[in-house]
Write a protein that holds these residues in place. Structure first.
Motif, PDB file in Angstrom:
ATOM      1  N   TRP A  14     -19.694  47.019 -17.369  1.00 18.43           N
ATOM      2  CA  TRP A  14     -18.852  46.099 -18.128  1.00 18.43           C
ATOM      3  C   TRP A  14     -19.502  45.588 -19.411  1.00 18.43           C
ATOM      4  O   TRP A  14     -18.853  45.509 -20.454  1.00 18.43           O
ATOM      5  CB  TRP A  14     -18.372  44.927 -17.261  1.00 18.43           C
ATOM      6  N   PRO A  15     -20.785  45.215 -19.390  1.00 18.57           N
ATOM      7  CA  PRO A  15     -21.391  44.741 -20.651  1.00 18.57           C
ATOM      8  C   PRO A  15     -21.283  45.766 -21.777  1.00 18.57           C
ATOM      9  O   PRO A  15     -21.167  45.397 -22.944  1.00 18.57           O
ATOM     10  CB  PRO A  15     -22.860  44.495 -20.270  1.00 18.57           C
ATOM     11  N   ALA A  18     -17.612  45.745 -22.935  1.00 25.26           N
ATOM     12  CA  ALA A  18     -17.330  44.531 -23.705  1.00 25.26           C
ATOM     13  C   ALA A  18     -17.829  44.652 -25.136  1.00 25.26           C
ATOM     14  O   ALA A  18     -17.291  44.018 -26.042  1.00 25.26           O
ATOM     15  CB  ALA A  18     -17.985  43.327 -23.026  1.00 25.26           C
ATOM     16  N   HIS A  68     -27.726  40.866 -24.289  1.00 21.52           N
ATOM     17  CA  HIS A  68     -26.731  40.492 -23.302  1.00 21.52           C
ATOM     18  C   HIS A  68     -26.085  39.175 -23.704  1.00 21.52           C
ATOM     19  O   HIS A  68     -26.747  38.260 -24.158  1.00 21.52           O
ATOM     20  CB  HIS A  68     -27.398  40.344 -21.933  1.00 21.52           C
ATOM     21  N   ASP A  73     -18.903  39.082 -22.547  1.00 19.12           N
ATOM     22  CA  ASP A  73     -18.379  39.799 -21.391  1.00 19.12           C
ATOM     23  C   ASP A  73     -17.139  39.109 -20.846  1.00 19.12           C
ATOM     24  O   ASP A  73     -16.139  39.739 -20.509  1.00 19.12           O
ATOM     25  CB  ASP A  73     -19.444  39.869 -20.283  1.00 19.12           C
ATOM     26  N   SER A  96     -17.867  38.849 -14.603  1.00 17.30           N
ATOM     27  CA  SER A  96     -17.245  39.612 -15.677  1.00 17.30           C
ATOM     28  C   SER A  96     -17.286  41.081 -15.292  1.00 17.30           C
ATOM     29  O   SER A  96     -18.350  41.604 -15.002  1.00 17.30           O
ATOM     30  CB  SER A  96     -17.995  39.387 -16.976  1.00 17.30           C
TER      31      SER A  96
END
Lengths: 529, 219
Positions: A14-15, A18, A68, A73, A96
């Motif tokens: 996901w990161p 995003a 990060h 996210d 997230s």
């Protein structure tokens, strides 16, 4: 109690998603100098999670590294949440990139678990750049469903995995016990001990009697056994939490800034956590509701989200969720001018018994850390974020380099403590000076003849130090001195190259200084006071 | 919760602020009338950073938190050698004059010990307010600086004088400093006491000098 049939959506990397990067680009998301997420092409190049920055760059020189950002996210996940709200009103955001909801209603509406899973997969996959980057799993309980969703990601095309009712124990049995720490809320040290006891798979854990796990590990042991047996991670229902725990605040005039709302949310969250703690409860699922000042045909617009946490939501975690929800909602593609926020409500939807620590009856030492954090927050509020620092060990040779100050909010991302443990040849020896001047102070060191003491390129003095004056102050007779220690730093870098000669000098008053001669000027680097 | 707080205030044994002490390592504990830093008092350390650090060392190790305000010029490696638990320190290195009193007051409210190092003399009104606040909240305020920086009388004033050993005329290196640590003050601390110590010793820590009479009391 039979666990609730649950559907879990799990988006891969996901990161990375995003970030909104193009497919095929090698990217790694870094947190505290370690890789936390990688894109598929970076993985092919050999970059893995937990790797250090240097190692990642060595394996894949063209890699793009991004920091990060939990807010980013959360913001990006908002579109998935909005899409899934068309399927169910009871959506819970786990983190997230992952959310869960009970299937009972939607499953009947869409014609069975398989049909529902297929529809969700189509819905979420359509929003992502790659259709197969989203896994959907249905099983009894959130833990088993999460494993099912992850399993679906491992198959080509990520077809949804539906575990038949009552079969969850058999499904989770071959998974490694490390999943308990990564996806359940079992402490990592318990899982570590299990591994060293020779228990590698969840199925092996369920062969043990639960009473023995309770005796050996306490509550986490029982939780681990329950999860491995395909039961829900929730203890027996305590009934709905009483409605009077709701914390509301109204803004008049409507709040315009995220910070303004977060500030109020902090008070609400503190009050909510205190109320719950008074009843021995902790919140595991929180509903956050906003009402905007924007008037539409159907009255005021309101936004609700449910946030869940495997452990218990602390006050700080609640405020973070408020912030995420607000930012996610503001970044919606069709975001209109909403005219500010009129009210906010925190409602604990699900509570569990609090298992947190107990403070001493008179509240003393145990409260000290919490009290210090309050002080830090207050000072940050007065001076601005990043003004409260904490010293952390780091590596280095210079007098001020062995311990460095880092802002308290970046404490997790603090300097690498392992660098402090390794030897640094040539570092300034003990005893260390008690005062280290952040910017060196100009000084004058004269020989008997009245000339400034100088050092030749080979480290030979052209006079004996006799008098010292610091920053234009009075002359003090030198009673002892040693040196020079020549320091030639970073000679390979013309801009950072420094040549210094260090001396220790004691004056008649008993004070001692660490002096440095650089470019024919004497400086006081540190003082032994 | 409210009833619990009420109950607590009813049954809590009454302890006066001056009876509560923060521990101080040996041999400094012999200097203090009660054997430790009395909560709610102000201690002025006359321009010795290492003494200020040695004073807070034992408190940080026993779980108290310490704030260090207004200076980045502290050798943290020396602090660690003196036994200060760096994990329990908050440091506010830069502080403008306008916000000085507000920030120190906020810290005094919540921390066990606050070390201040005023660069310029503190206005008398601020000094009185902060000392009173520390007395009320049971915090120890350590002022590291000369007398002119702190216009009101501190409860306890400490100082060091001594000489280094190990340094010759062009040879050797600083090894240890033998000092006489002195303490004088008001009320229970009105006798002038001194103790001999190595500050720092060869390993950077605070050590007692073994003598027959560790503490001298001068009437």
């Amino acid at each position: 109690m039979t666990p609730q049939r649950t559907l879990v959506v799990w988006c891969r990397d996901w990161p990375i998603v995003a970030l909104g990067a193009s497919a095929g680009e090698p990217i790694a998301v870094m947190k505290a100098n370690h890789v936390v997420a990688t894109s598929p092409s970076a993985r092919v190049a050999g970059v893995a999670e937990g790797m250090r920055r240097r190692e990642a760059q060595r394996r894949c020189p063209e890699i793009r590294l991004a920091d990060h950002d939990a807010d980013r996210d959360a913001r990006a996940f908002e579109q998935i949440v909005v899409a899934l709200e068309a399927v169910t009103p009871r959506l819970e955001i786990c983190r997230s990139g992952s959310c869960a909801f009970p299937t009972r209603g939607p499953s009947r509406y869409f014609g069975g678990d398989e049909a529902l899973a297929g529809r969700v997969h189509e819905l979420v996959g359509g929003l992502l750049a790659e259709r197969d980057a989203c896994g959907v799993g249905i099983a009894d309980g959130t833990f088993a469903a999460t494993l099912a969703a992850r399993r679906s990601l491992q198959r080509a095309g990520s077809p949804p995995v539906v575990v038949a009712p009552g079969r969850s124990a058999g499904f989770v049995a071959p998974f490694p016990v490390s999943a308990l720490a990564a996806l359940g809320s079992v402490p990592a040290d318990v899982v570590d001990v299990l591994g060293r006891l020779g228990i590698r798979r969840l199925g092996e854990l369920t062969d043990l009697p639960r009473a023995d796990l309770l005796a050996r590990f306490g509550r986490p042991g029982v939780l681990a056994h329950a999860l491995a047996s395909g039961e829900d991670d929730r203890p027996a229902r305590l009934g709905d939490p009483p409605a009077d725990l709701d914390q509301c605040a109204e803004f008049d005039p409507p709040a315009e800034h995220v910070e303004q709302v977060a500030f109020v949310a902090k008070t609400l969250a503190d009050r909510l956590v205190a109320e719950l703690a008074g009843r021995g409860l902790a919140c595991t699922r929180l509903l956050i509701a906003f009402e905007t000042a924007h008037e539409s045909a159907g009255g005021a617009e309101s936004v609700e989200r449910r946030w869940r946490d495997e452990g218990a939501l602390s006050a700080a975690a609640m405020v973070q969720r408020v912030r995420w929800q607000l930012e996610g909602w503001l970044s919606r593609p069709g975001a209109r001018s909403v005219g500010g926020l009129r009210s906010i409500r925190l409602h604990p939807e699900r509570v569990g018994p609090a298992t947190g620590r107990h403070v001493g009856f008179w509240g003393d030492v145990d409260n000290a850390a919490a009290s210090a954090m309050r002080a830090a927050a207050r000072v940050d509020a007065i001076l601005g974020a990043g003004s409260v620092m904490v010293p952390r060990p780091s590596g280095g040779r210079g007098v001020g380099e062995q311990v460095r100050l880092v802002p308290i909010d970046s404490m997790d991302a603090a300097l690498d403590p392992s660098a402090a443990a390794v030897p640094w040849p040539g570092r300034v020896t003990r005893p260390h000076p008690a005062s280290v001047w952040p910017t060196p102070v100009v000084a004058e060191l004269l020989a008997d003849s009245g000339d400034t003491v100088g050092v030749s390129g080979r480290g030979v003095l052209d006079g004996t130090p006799a008098r010292l004056s610091i920053d234009g102050g009075p002359w003090q007779p030198v009673v002892g001195w040693a040196g020079p220690w020549l320091v030639d730093e970073r000679w390979w870098d013309p801009l950072a190259h420094r040549r210094r000669a260090r001396f220790q000098v004691e004056v008649a008053t008993g004070a001692a200084h660490l002096l440095a001669l650089e470019a024919s000027t004497w400086w006081v680097e540190a003082t032994y006071d | 919760m409210a009833t619990l707080a009420e109950l607590r205030s009813l049954v809590q044994p009454t302890t006066l602020a001056h009876e509560r002490l923060l521990p101080v390592g040996s041999p400094l504990d012999g200097l203090f009338p009660g054997g430790g830093l009395a909560r709610g008092t102000t201690v002025r350390v006359d321009e010795s950073t290492s003494l200020a650090l040695a004073l807070i060392a034992e408190a940080t190790r026993s779980g108290s938190w310490v704030a260090v305000v207004g200076t980045a010029a502290i050798g943290w490696a020396a602090a660690a050698d003196l036994g200060v638990e760096l994990r329990r320190l908050l440091v506010i290195p830069r502080l403008a004059r306008a916000t000085w009193a507000e920030v120190v007051a906020a810290l005094v409210d919540n921390m066990a010990v606050v070390v201040v190092r005023p660069a310029v003399p503190v206005p008398e009104r601020d000094a009185r307010r902060i000392a009173a606040r520390a007395r009320e909240r049971g915090a120890v305020l350590i002022v590291d600086g000369p007398a002119r920086c702190w216009p009101i009388e501190a409860d306890v004033v400490m100082g060091v004088s001594g000489h280094w050993s190990g340094l010759g005329a062009g040879h050797g290196r600083l090894q240890s400093r033998r000092v006489a640590v002195s303490l004088s003050g008001r009320r229970a601390a009105n006798r002038h006491r001194t103790v001999e110590a190595w500050l720092p010793g060869a390993d950077g820590s605070l050590r007692a000098v073994p003598t027959g009479r560790p503490v001298t009391v001068v009437r």
